[in-house]
Design an enzyme around this catalytic site. Structure first.
Site, PDB file in Angstrom:
ATOM      1  N   GLU A  49       0.723  -1.207   0.073  1.00  0.00           N
ATOM      2  CA  GLU A  49      -0.134   0.023   0.018  1.00  0.00           C
ATOM      3  C   GLU A  49       0.788   1.029  -0.161  1.00  0.00           C
ATOM      4  O   GLU A  49       1.633   1.311   1.103  1.00  0.00           O
ATOM      5  CB  GLU A  49      -0.758  -0.109   1.321  1.00  0.00           C
ATOM      6  CG  GLU A  49      -2.182   0.815   0.883  1.00  0.00           C
ATOM      7  CD  GLU A  49      -2.073   2.071   1.483  1.00  0.00           C
ATOM      8  OE1 GLU A  49      -1.966   3.055   0.891  1.00  0.00           O
ATOM      9  OE2 GLU A  49      -2.333   2.345   2.797  1.00  0.00           O
ATOM     10  N   GLU A  61       4.031  13.200  -4.915  1.00  0.00           N
ATOM     11  CA  GLU A  61       3.359  13.167  -3.400  1.00  0.00           C
ATOM     12  C   GLU A  61       4.041  14.055  -2.450  1.00  0.00           C
ATOM     13  O   GLU A  61       5.452  14.011  -2.097  1.00  0.00           O
ATOM     14  CB  GLU A  61       3.401  11.618  -3.054  1.00  0.00           C
ATOM     15  CG  GLU A  61       2.544  11.585  -1.589  1.00  0.00           C
ATOM     16  CD  GLU A  61       2.551  10.109  -1.138  1.00  0.00           C
ATOM     17  OE1 GLU A  61       3.493   9.631  -1.023  1.00  0.00           O
ATOM     18  OE2 GLU A  61       1.602   9.762  -0.680  1.00  0.00           O
TER      19      GLU A  61
HETATM   20  P1  NAI Z   1       9.498   4.809   4.205  1.00  0.00           P
HETATM   21  O1  NAI Z   1       8.951   4.060   2.981  1.00  0.00           O
HETATM   22  O2  NAI Z   1      11.017   4.825   3.789  1.00  0.00           O
HETATM   23  O3  NAI Z   1       9.313   4.218   5.380  1.00  0.00           O
HETATM   24  C1  NAI Z   1       8.010   3.366   5.658  1.00  0.00           C
HETATM   25  C2  NAI Z   1       8.419   2.093   6.319  1.00  0.00           C
HETATM   26  O4  NAI Z   1       9.347   1.354   5.759  1.00  0.00           O
HETATM   27  C3  NAI Z   1       9.385   2.498   7.600  1.00  0.00           C
HETATM   28  O5  NAI Z   1       9.137   1.435   8.667  1.00  0.00           O
HETATM   29  C4  NAI Z   1      10.844   2.283   7.329  1.00  0.00           C
HETATM   30  O6  NAI Z   1      11.492   2.099   8.244  1.00  0.00           O
HETATM   31  C5  NAI Z   1      10.597   1.083   6.244  1.00  0.00           C
HETATM   32  N1  NAI Z   1      11.564   1.015   5.303  1.00  0.00           N
HETATM   33  C6  NAI Z   1      12.325   1.936   4.781  1.00  0.00           C
HETATM   34  N2  NAI Z   1      13.199   1.386   3.779  1.00  0.00           N
HETATM   35  C7  NAI Z   1      13.039   0.121   3.800  1.00  0.00           C
HETATM   36  C8  NAI Z   1      13.294  -1.056   3.239  1.00  0.00           C
HETATM   37  N3  NAI Z   1      14.475  -0.546   2.037  1.00  0.00           N
HETATM   38  N4  NAI Z   1      13.007  -2.330   3.370  1.00  0.00           N
HETATM   39  C9  NAI Z   1      11.995  -2.249   4.183  1.00  0.00           C
HETATM   40  N5  NAI Z   1      11.661  -1.550   4.845  1.00  0.00           N
HETATM   41  C10 NAI Z   1      12.125  -0.109   4.597  1.00  0.00           C
HETATM   42  O7  NAI Z   1       9.085   6.235   3.983  1.00  0.00           O
HETATM   43  P2  NAI Z   1       9.460   7.621   4.617  1.00  0.00           P
HETATM   44  O8  NAI Z   1      11.179   7.740   3.987  1.00  0.00           O
HETATM   45  O9  NAI Z   1       9.440   7.729   5.954  1.00  0.00           O
HETATM   46  O10 NAI Z   1       8.812   8.730   3.882  1.00  0.00           O
HETATM   47  C11 NAI Z   1       9.089   9.205   2.459  1.00  0.00           C
HETATM   48  C12 NAI Z   1       8.030   9.374   1.626  1.00  0.00           C
HETATM   49  O11 NAI Z   1       7.219   8.213   1.393  1.00  0.00           O
HETATM   50  C13 NAI Z   1       6.968  10.469   2.276  1.00  0.00           C
HETATM   51  O12 NAI Z   1       7.404  11.939   2.167  1.00  0.00           O
HETATM   52  C14 NAI Z   1       5.710  10.198   1.688  1.00  0.00           C
HETATM   53  O13 NAI Z   1       5.307  10.825   0.243  1.00  0.00           O
HETATM   54  C15 NAI Z   1       5.919   8.684   1.410  1.00  0.00           C
HETATM   55  N6  NAI Z   1       5.132   7.794   2.542  1.00  0.00           N
HETATM   56  C16 NAI Z   1       4.131   7.300   2.051  1.00  0.00           C
HETATM   57  C17 NAI Z   1       3.020   6.712   2.946  1.00  0.00           C
HETATM   58  C18 NAI Z   1       1.976   5.947   2.776  1.00  0.00           C
HETATM   59  O14 NAI Z   1       1.139   5.901   3.580  1.00  0.00           O
HETATM   60  N7  NAI Z   1       1.543   5.789   1.415  1.00  0.00           N
HETATM   61  C19 NAI Z   1       3.630   6.564   4.421  1.00  0.00           C
HETATM   62  C20 NAI Z   1       5.128   6.999   4.765  1.00  0.00           C
HETATM   63  C21 NAI Z   1       5.487   7.653   3.796  1.00  0.00           C
END
Ligand code: NAI
Ligand code: MG
Length: 483
Positions: free
Chosen positions: A263, A394
């Site tokens: 998601e 986004e």
């Molecule tokens: P992210 O996708 O890096 O983090 C989400 C989760 O994934 C965290 O628990 C993180 O520790 C984990 N994660 C990070 N890298 C990973 C990897 N290589 N393998 C497995 N798990 C990993 O999101 P981030 O950096 O916090 O936010 C960046 C951008 O992502 C935001 O500015 C936003 O645009 C988007 N985002 C979208 C979300 C949604 O609900 N669709 C939620 C959070 C961020």
């Protein structure tokens, strides 16, 4: 003589932090016990509204991830898969009740760790989270009837769940509740800026006497998440977060037998026809983009408004954002709280800057941020061209891009003209026009004359780069079953 104008300013109304006890440090929750990480590494989670350190949290390395997955496997083989489904349901009900009983504690902690307004944590995140446990508890002993055509639906085994920081408890619940109800065990990895409600949920599982290893919570960052993704003994991964990481996970699991649901991000269209009731529409827009500071994957961040009512709508929106209350997330009157982290604030600033440089016109609420903490005012852009970064990327902050259209087909074409497709909103007094539009939008959820409606029985998920798989409802159960 004119009567004196009464002072209608709000007095501060801070929620008490008394129900919450935050420990100085937290371990990992593995095999029903609190344990230190293998090399005793830790990291800090702070309150983004004050920059104050809340707690030290154990940092899980690959060795800890391995320990957690083994514990989940043992919990699966030894207890959970053998339990009668009606017994499993009792545990899930027990967690649901504990969440309800401790709702104030969860809400205050969620606000302190992540910066969202207490009104939202209290009225949305926590009630929705307990509703998901109640809903899924009800399915545990009825799975044979849940999905037509399957005589004996079976669990998958060990689930790895990786969740983001925007709805930390709620999104964890979206994964834990169906996983448990379907007979799987789980290893949950919360986001690094918001681990505390997941750790409190672990404590609730301990107090609910859930058999050891059925729920495990490991804290850490992207490297911890990647180790969970790569672990060979995980049967299913459920990820919510950025599209970039979602793509990396898809690559990492290609050619393996792991099941996957993703998601991811969005840039959802909010379409306003000229016959829409504009005052109600404004409230929909406010919910669509300013809810949770815009840290919402399904945020209505692209406003497409029919050209002949655009000027009127924009004026009303300008007046409305001036009334939004920014500031202390723990204040019960706050509409817009803190941005979740410095990194996210910097990302918003950078994207807004690109919008100004490309030629859009920025309108912002008047807000003098406190000296400490991470903040961003409610904002919108007019004169946005569809090629601008602010129309395509986004932002994940309280920033709306306003564009215009002339005909329904133009609105639909522009709404679908991005790689994302999570949600959409349609506002019109004409039922036929609403249906015509909704049927043509490539979005997992289309809300008509409303926005941000959620229920555990209603599936949620995306099209295209917004991910695949559904969470909630019968479609959501399927993702945790061998059918
Ligand atoms: P992210 O996708 O890096 O983090 C989400 C989760 O994934 C965290 O628990 C993180 O520790 C984990 N994660 C990070 N890298 C990973 C990897 N290589 N393998 C497995 N798990 C990993 O999101 P981030 O950096 O916090 O936010 C960046 C951008 O992502 C935001 O500015 C936003 O645009 C988007 N985002 C979208 C979300 C949604 O609900 N669709 C939620 C959070 C961020
Ligand atoms: Mg935090």
């Amino acid at each position: 003589m004119r009567a004196a104008v009464p002072d209608l300013r709000y007095a501060p109304a801070p929620e008490s932090t008394a129900p919450v006890t935050i420990r100085d440090s937290y371990g990992l929750f593995i095999g029903g016990e609190w344990v230190a990480s293998a090399n005793a590494a830790t990291f800090v989670t702070q309150n983004p509204a004050t920059e104050e350190k809340l707690a030290e949290v154990a940092y899980a390395e690959a060795a800890d991830v391995d320990r957690a997955v083994r514990s989940a496997r043992r919990g699966y083989e030894k207890y959970w898969r053998k339990l009668r489904p009606s017994e499993r349901a009792k545990y899930v009900y027990r967690i649901a009740r504990a969440l309800t009983e401790r709702s104030r504690e969860f809400a205050v902690l969620e606000t302190m760790d992540g910066g969202k307004p207490i009104r939202e944590a209290r009225d949305f995140d926590v009630p929705q989270a307990s509703a998901h446990f109640f809903y899924h508890a009800g399915w545990a002993d009825k799975l044979a009837w849940a999905i037509p055509g399957t005589e004996r639906a079976r669990p998958l085994g060990v689930v790895g769940a990786i969740v983001p920081w925007n709805f930390p408890l709620l999104i964890a619940t979206w994964k834990i509740a169906p996983a448990l109800a379907c007979g799987n065990t789980i290893v949950l990895k919360p986001a690094e800026t918001t681990p505390l409600t997941a750790l409190l949920l672990a404590q609730v599982c301990l107090e609910a006497e859930l058999p050891p290893g059925v729920v495990n919570v490991i804290t850490g960052d992207g490297r911890t998440g990647a180790a969970l993704v790569e672990h060979p003994d995980v049967d299913k991964l459920s990820f919510t977060g950025s599209t970039e990481v979602g793509k990396a996970i898809r690559r990492a699991t290609a050619g393996t037998s792991k099941r996957l649901s993703l998601e991811l991000g969005g840039k959802s269209a909010f379409i306003v026809y000229d016959d829409a009731p504009l005052d109600q529409t404004i409230e929909g827009i406010v919910s669509g983009i300013y809810f949770n500071q815009g840290h919402v994957c399904c945020a209505g961040s692209r406003l497409l408004v029919q050209e002949n009512v655009a000027a009127d709508l924009i004026e009303r929106l300008r007046a409305r954002i001036a009334t939004l209350r920014h500031g202390d997330p723990l204040d019960k009157n706050t509409d817009i709280g803190a941005i979740n982290s410095k990194a996210q604030r910097d990302k918003i600033v950078e994207l807004v800057q690109s919008g100004v440089e490309e030629g859009a016109v920025l309108v912002q609420a008047d807000f003098m941020p406190p000296e400490r903490g991470y903040w961003y005012p409610a904002s919108f852009f007019t004169r946005v061209q569809p090629t601008y970064r602010i129309a395509r990327e986004e932002i994940f902050g309280p920033v709306l891009s306003v564009m215009t259209f002339r005909t329904p087909d133009e609105a639909i074409e522009r709404a679908n003209n991005l790689p994302y497709g999570l949600s959409a909103g349609v506002w019109t007094s004409s039922g036929a026009l609403g249906m015509y539009t909704a049927q043509r939008l490539q979005a997992g959820v289309v809300w008509c004359n409303t926005f941000n409606q959620f229920d555990p029985s209603s599936p949620f998920g995306g099209y295209k780069e917004s991910g695949f798989g559904r969470e909630g409802g019968l479609a959501g159960l399927r993702a945790y079953l061998e059918t």
